[in-house]
Design an enzyme around this catalytic site. Structure first.
Site, PDB file in Angstrom:
ATOM      1  N   CYS A 151       0.807  -1.221   0.000  1.00 42.18           N
ATOM      2  CA  CYS A 151       0.000   0.000   0.000  1.00 42.18           C
ATOM      3  C   CYS A 151       0.839   1.270   0.000  1.00 42.18           C
ATOM      4  O   CYS A 151       0.306   2.354  -0.140  1.00 42.18           O
ATOM      5  CB  CYS A 151      -0.907   0.011   1.221  1.00 42.18           C
ATOM      6  SG  CYS A 151       0.061   0.054   2.733  1.00 42.18           S
ATOM      7  N   CYS A 192      -0.836  -5.184   7.042  1.00 43.68           N
ATOM      8  CA  CYS A 192      -0.616  -4.031   7.921  1.00 43.68           C
ATOM      9  C   CYS A 192       0.110  -4.469   9.198  1.00 43.68           C
ATOM     10  O   CYS A 192       0.981  -3.754   9.692  1.00 43.68           O
ATOM     11  CB  CYS A 192      -1.933  -3.361   8.273  1.00 43.68           C
ATOM     12  SG  CYS A 192      -3.006  -3.083   6.857  1.00 43.68           S
TER      13      CYS A 192
HETATM   14  S1  FES Z   1      -3.319  -0.353   4.179  1.00 39.99           S
HETATM   15 FE1  FES Z   1      -1.264   0.261   4.398  1.00 39.99          FE
HETATM   16  S2  FES Z   1      -0.667  -0.401   6.312  1.00 39.99           S
HETATM   17 FE2  FES Z   1      -2.734  -0.894   6.155  1.00 39.99          FE
END
Ligand code: FES
Length: 124
Positions: A33, A102
């Site tokens: 992400c 995450c």
């Molecule tokens: S979506 Fe990036 S750390 Fe959770």
């Protein structure tokens, strides 16, 4: 989709911020992400005496970093290195599968901080 426990840590994160003169720092980026996480540690007698985190990440990243600081505080470096992303997720009463990456960020950040400390001590 988030557990009550996770929301609690997201709303009221523990140990958020930076440590002055940390013994070790771990900054990791999440390739999935693009979020960023830094973990700061103070070490005394081979134990994590103090720990704080900063994150530019989602709610799960904030909650998992808050939880890892709780789990790691007071542990020996060897014990802290063994904390897994599954353990963090369990302590938060579960994470949605698409959010497991995450918790990986928090676990990795802590490992890098410990390795940074050991490298500075010439032990790694
Ligand atoms: S979506 Fe990036 S750390 Fe959770």
């Amino acid at each position: 989709m988030y557990s009550e426990k996770l929301m609690e840590h997201f709303r009221n994160p523990h140990n958020m911020g930076e440590l002055e003169n940390p013994d070790g720092v771990g900054t990791v980026g999440n390739p999935i992400c693009g979020d960023l996480m830094s973990i700061y540690i103070k070490v005394k007698d081979n134990k994590i005496e103090d720990i704080k985190f900063k994150t530019f990440g989602c709610a799960a990243a904030i909650a998992t970093s808050s939880m890892i600081t709780e789990l790691a505080k007071g542990k020996t470096l060897e014990e802290a290195l063994k904390i897994t992303k599954e353990e963090i997720a369990d302590a938060l009463e579960g994470l949605p599968p698409i959010k497991m990456h995450c918790s990986n960020l928090a676990a990795e950040g802590l490992k890098v901080a410990i390795k940074d400390y050991l490298a500075k001590k010439g032990k790694y």
